[in-house]
Design a protein around this motif. Structure first.
Motif, PDB file in Angstrom:
ATOM      1  N   VAL A 197      57.080   3.179   1.571  1.00 58.99           N
ATOM      2  CA  VAL A 197      56.726   4.327   2.325  1.00 58.99           C
ATOM      3  C   VAL A 197      55.324   4.262   3.128  1.00 58.99           C
ATOM      4  O   VAL A 197      55.511   4.724   4.366  1.00 58.99           O
ATOM      5  N   ASP A 198      54.490   3.742   2.602  1.00 64.12           N
ATOM      6  CA  ASP A 198      53.170   3.700   3.136  1.00 64.12           C
ATOM      7  C   ASP A 198      53.133   2.203   4.009  1.00 64.12           C
ATOM      8  O   ASP A 198      51.974   1.772   4.597  1.00 64.12           O
ATOM      9  N   GLY A 199      54.298   1.553   4.320  1.00 64.05           N
ATOM     10  CA  GLY A 199      54.246   0.294   5.101  1.00 64.05           C
ATOM     11  C   GLY A 199      53.978  -1.154   4.730  1.00 64.05           C
ATOM     12  O   GLY A 199      53.824  -1.917   5.496  1.00 64.05           O
ATOM     13  N   PHE A 200      53.844  -1.167   3.413  1.00 63.54           N
ATOM     14  CA  PHE A 200      53.737  -2.519   2.660  1.00 63.54           C
ATOM     15  C   PHE A 200      54.884  -3.293   2.465  1.00 63.54           C
ATOM     16  O   PHE A 200      55.709  -2.834   1.880  1.00 63.54           O
TER      17      PHE A 200
ATOM     18  N   LEU B  60      56.616 -10.540  16.953  1.00 72.21           N
ATOM     19  CA  LEU B  60      56.407  -9.224  17.715  1.00 72.21           C
ATOM     20  C   LEU B  60      55.492  -9.461  18.888  1.00 72.21           C
ATOM     21  O   LEU B  60      55.664  -9.138  19.948  1.00 72.21           O
ATOM     22  N   THR B  61      54.237 -10.026  18.534  1.00 72.37           N
ATOM     23  CA  THR B  61      53.092 -10.363  19.369  1.00 72.37           C
ATOM     24  C   THR B  61      53.640 -11.243  20.605  1.00 72.37           C
ATOM     25  O   THR B  61      53.361 -11.117  21.807  1.00 72.37           O
TER      26      THR B  61
ATOM     27  N   PHE C 235      52.903  -5.411  10.474  1.00 71.93           N
ATOM     28  CA  PHE C 235      52.356  -4.805  11.757  1.00 71.93           C
ATOM     29  C   PHE C 235      51.010  -4.948  11.664  1.00 71.93           C
ATOM     30  O   PHE C 235      50.290  -5.008  10.544  1.00 71.93           O
ATOM     31  N   GLY C 236      50.284  -4.800  12.854  1.00 71.80           N
ATOM     32  CA  GLY C 236      48.774  -4.824  12.732  1.00 71.80           C
ATOM     33  C   GLY C 236      48.606  -4.851  14.322  1.00 71.80           C
ATOM     34  O   GLY C 236      49.468  -4.562  15.173  1.00 71.80           O
TER      35      GLY C 236
END
Length: 183
Positions: free
Chosen positions: A15-18, A130-131, A154-155
Motif C-alpha cells: 500500500v505504501d508503494g514498494f 515511463l521516463t 516510481f521516482g
C-alpha cells in the motif's frame, strides 16, 4: 521516444508503494512463510495475471527481475518471447531469453520484431520506460500491507505522467487492483 509498441505494466506492490524490500525480499507479496501462504484471489485465481500475459506479445525485464523468475519450477511465460536488459548476462545465458546490453538495444529489438503490446517488468526498467514515454497502461495491485521501505518503480520523472482510470477490482483478502491508461 516513439515506438510501434505499447508498454504495459502489471505490478504487485505494498500500500505504501514498494515492490520489494530493500534486500529484494518478496515474501510479503508472494505468500512466503511470514505472509500466511500463497496468494490467490479468493477463487483459486491469480488476480488476472494469466489473462494479462495472454494479451501481450512479448516481455522485457531487468536482470534483477529475471533472477527472481529464472529458478521457478514452472516458467510463467510459456510461448512468449522474453527479453532481458542486462550488462552482466551474456548472449545464450538462458535459451528462454534474449539478452540486450542496454535499454536502447532492447527497445530497438522489440520494435524490429513488430510487437504491439509488451509487458514491462522490474522496478528500474518500468521507471526507464515511463521516463521514455513508452508505457501506455499500468495495472497496480496493492497488497494490504505496509512495509515501510523498499524498491519502487516510481521516482523522479522529466514531467508529470497523466493517467486515466480504466477500472478497479477488489479481491477477498483486501487486494485492490487498479488499471490506468497513460494519457
Amino acid at each position: 521516444m516513439d515506438a510501434p509498441f505499447t508498454g504495459s505494466v502489471f505490478l504487485g506492490m505494498s500500500v505504501d508503494g514498494f515492490i520489494a524490500r530493500p534486500d529484494g525480499d518478496l515474501a510479503w507479496l508472494t505468500g512466503g512463510a511470514d505472509a500466511g501462504g500463497a496468494p490467490d484471489d479468493g477463487e483459486g485465481g491469480d488476480f488476472g495475471f494469466a489473462e494479462f500475459v495472454a494479451g501481450i506479445d512479448a516481455l522485457v525485464m531487468g536482470r534483477g527481475t529475471y533472477e527472481v523468475i529464472a529458478p521457478l519450477d514452472e516458467w510463467p511465460y510459456q510461448g512468449k518471447p522474453v527479453h532481458v536488459v542486462s550488462t552482466t548476462l551474456g548472449p545464450g545465458a538462458d535459451p528462454r531469453i534474449a539478452v540486450h546490453g542496454s535499454f536502447d538495444d532492447a527497445v530497438a529489438a522489440l520494435a524490429a520484431a513488430g510487437y504491439r503490446r509488451v509487458y514491462v517488468d522490474g522496478g528500474r526498467l518500468v521507471h526507464t520506460f515511463l521516463t521514455a514515454g513508452l508505457v501506455g497502461e499500468l495495472t497496480l495491485s496493492r497488497v494490504p500491507v505496509l512495509i515501510g521501505e523498499g524498491h519502487t518503480p516510481f521516482g523522479p520523472l522529466p514531467a508529470d505522467v497523466l493517467l486515466e482510470h480504466a477500472r478497479t477490482r477488489t479481491f477477498r483478502g483486501g487486494m485492490v487492483q487498479t488499471t490506468y491508461r497513460v494519457r
